[in-house]
Design a protein around this motif. Structure first.
Motif, PDB file in Angstrom:
ATOM      1  N   MET A   4       0.820  -1.217   0.000  1.00  0.00           N
ATOM      2  CA  MET A   4       0.000   0.000   0.000  1.00  0.00           C
ATOM      3  C   MET A   4       0.849   1.261   0.000  1.00  0.00           C
ATOM      4  SD  MET A   4      -3.119  -1.095   2.475  1.00  0.00           S
ATOM      5  CE  MET A   4      -4.338   0.089   1.938  1.00  0.00           C
ATOM      6  N   GLU A   5       1.922   1.242   0.784  1.00  0.00           N
ATOM      7  CA  GLU A   5       2.749   2.456   0.855  1.00  0.00           C
ATOM      8  C   GLU A   5       3.458   2.731  -0.452  1.00  0.00           C
ATOM      9  OE1 GLU A   5       5.118   2.475   4.398  1.00  0.00           O
ATOM     10  OE2 GLU A   5       3.353   2.863   5.658  1.00  0.00           O
ATOM     11  N   LYS A   6       3.689   1.667  -1.243  1.00  0.00           N
ATOM     12  CA  LYS A   6       4.344   1.866  -2.541  1.00  0.00           C
ATOM     13  C   LYS A   6       3.324   2.150  -3.646  1.00  0.00           C
ATOM     14  CE  LYS A   6       7.676  -1.559  -1.668  1.00  0.00           C
ATOM     15  NZ  LYS A   6       7.399  -2.892  -1.582  1.00  0.00           N
ATOM     16  N   GLY A   7       2.053   2.014  -3.325  1.00  0.00           N
ATOM     17  CA  GLY A   7       1.020   2.264  -4.334  1.00  0.00           C
ATOM     18  C   GLY A   7       0.780   1.074  -5.246  1.00  0.00           C
ATOM     19  N   GLN A   8       1.236  -0.099  -4.802  1.00  0.00           N
ATOM     20  CA  GLN A   8       1.024  -1.306  -5.621  1.00  0.00           C
ATOM     21  C   GLN A   8      -0.165  -2.111  -5.104  1.00  0.00           C
ATOM     22  OE1 GLN A   8       4.876  -2.968  -5.170  1.00  0.00           O
ATOM     23  NE2 GLN A   8       5.793  -1.516  -6.605  1.00  0.00           N
ATOM     24  N   LEU A   9      -0.674  -2.988  -5.972  1.00  0.00           N
ATOM     25  CA  LEU A   9      -1.827  -3.785  -5.568  1.00  0.00           C
ATOM     26  C   LEU A   9      -1.421  -4.911  -4.619  1.00  0.00           C
ATOM     27  CD1 LEU A   9      -3.864  -4.209  -8.888  1.00  0.00           C
ATOM     28  CD2 LEU A   9      -4.171  -2.523  -7.067  1.00  0.00           C
ATOM     29  N   ILE A  10      -2.297  -5.211  -3.699  1.00  0.00           N
ATOM     30  CA  ILE A  10      -2.129  -6.363  -2.811  1.00  0.00           C
ATOM     31  C   ILE A  10      -2.481  -7.606  -3.654  1.00  0.00           C
ATOM     32  CG2 ILE A  10      -3.068  -7.447  -0.710  1.00  0.00           C
ATOM     33  CD1 ILE A  10      -3.775  -4.483   0.142  1.00  0.00           C
TER      34      ILE A  10
END
Ligand code: AP5
Ligand code: MG
Ligand code: ZN
Length: 220
Positions: free
Chosen positions: A53-59
């Protein structure tokens, strides 16, 4: 009613989903909010999702799908529910279709909030969120009555970690690559309703309600 709010980061999914959820009296299920909660837990899952989340990527899909399936099987979802920020990949959409089918249900409508990129950056850079109830504000477009304090519950307002400019750009890129293809998926199934999200919050909400009324009456 099972309504999906779809659109790029900052399109207003959370803002509109929360209003419509009050009107329709069905729960709003926001995967972003669920995982922001989990990321605060000192658990293996918490640490894992925090990184994405902090990197802006999908889980990863399997984690998200599992959580959603469990949530939509709860009793309060019997009358319907609103999904905000899910599905976000084709695999998630296929999983959701299957899960709903197993429950004897189907999607009512996918509301696509279309917003241009300059507007997205403006919206996210000045967003503030309540740390207690999750209410969403904007310092210019939708400010709280008292600075840094939530109108609804008195909670403190904070800025999301992923609302920094470089992470916003990453999120937009991920949206274009992984999530945008879903537009075609739902269009082909006759579920997609496009709404111009660049307008005032009230005007957007009114159009969404009109669409849902029409769909309910079976006119489309
Ligand atoms: P999530 O929390 O879902 O973030 P997002 O999709 O990037 O969307 P946002 O919440 O940023 O925007 P929004 O459309 O809700 O806009 P809002 O109403 O707040 O996901 C975060 C992360 O969680 C993801 O990056 C990923 O890591 C993970 N995740 C979540 N779901 C996942 C999934 N399914 N699969 C994998 N990973 C997942 O509005 C934005 C601002 O604009 C506010 O300040 C608001 O006040 C203002 N505003 C709203 N409408 C208007 C308007 N009409 N005019 C002016 N201002 C407005
Ligand atoms: Mg949101
Ligand atoms: Zn609050």
């Amino acid at each position: 009613m099972i309504v999906i709010f779809f659109g790029p980061p900052g399109a207003g999914k959370g803002t509109q989903a929360s209003r419509i959820s009050e009107v329709l009296e069905v729960p709003q299920i926001a995967t972003g909010d669920i995982f922001r909660g989990k990321s605060k837990e000192n658990s293996q899952l918490g640490r894992k999702v925090k990184g994405f989340m902090e990197k802006g990527q999908l889980i990863p899909d399997e984690i998200v799908n599992e959580v959603v399936r469990e949530r939509i099987s709860k009793r309060d979802c019997k009358k319907g529910f609103i999904l905000d920020g899910y599905p976000r990949t084709i695999d998630q959409a296929i999983y959701l279709d299957k899960a709903l089918k197993d429950m004897g249900k189907e999607i009512t409508a996918v509301i696509y909030l279309e917003v241009n990129e300059d507007e997205i950056v403006k919206r996210l850079s000045y967003r503030r969120t309540c740390n207690k109830c999750g209410a969403i504000y904007h310092l210019i477009f939708n400010p709280p009555r008292v600075s840094k304090v939530c109108d609804r519950c008195g909670g403190k307002l904070y800025q999301r970690k992923d609302d920094r400019e470089e992470v916003i750009r990453e999120r937009i890129g991920v949206y274009k690559e992984k999530t945008e293809p879903l537009l075609r998926f739902y269009h082909e199934r006759g579920k997609l309703f496009k709404v111009n999200g660049n307008r005032e919050i009230d005007d957007v909400a009114k159009e969404i309600m009109d669409i849902l009324e029409t769909v309910k009456k079976g006119d489309v």
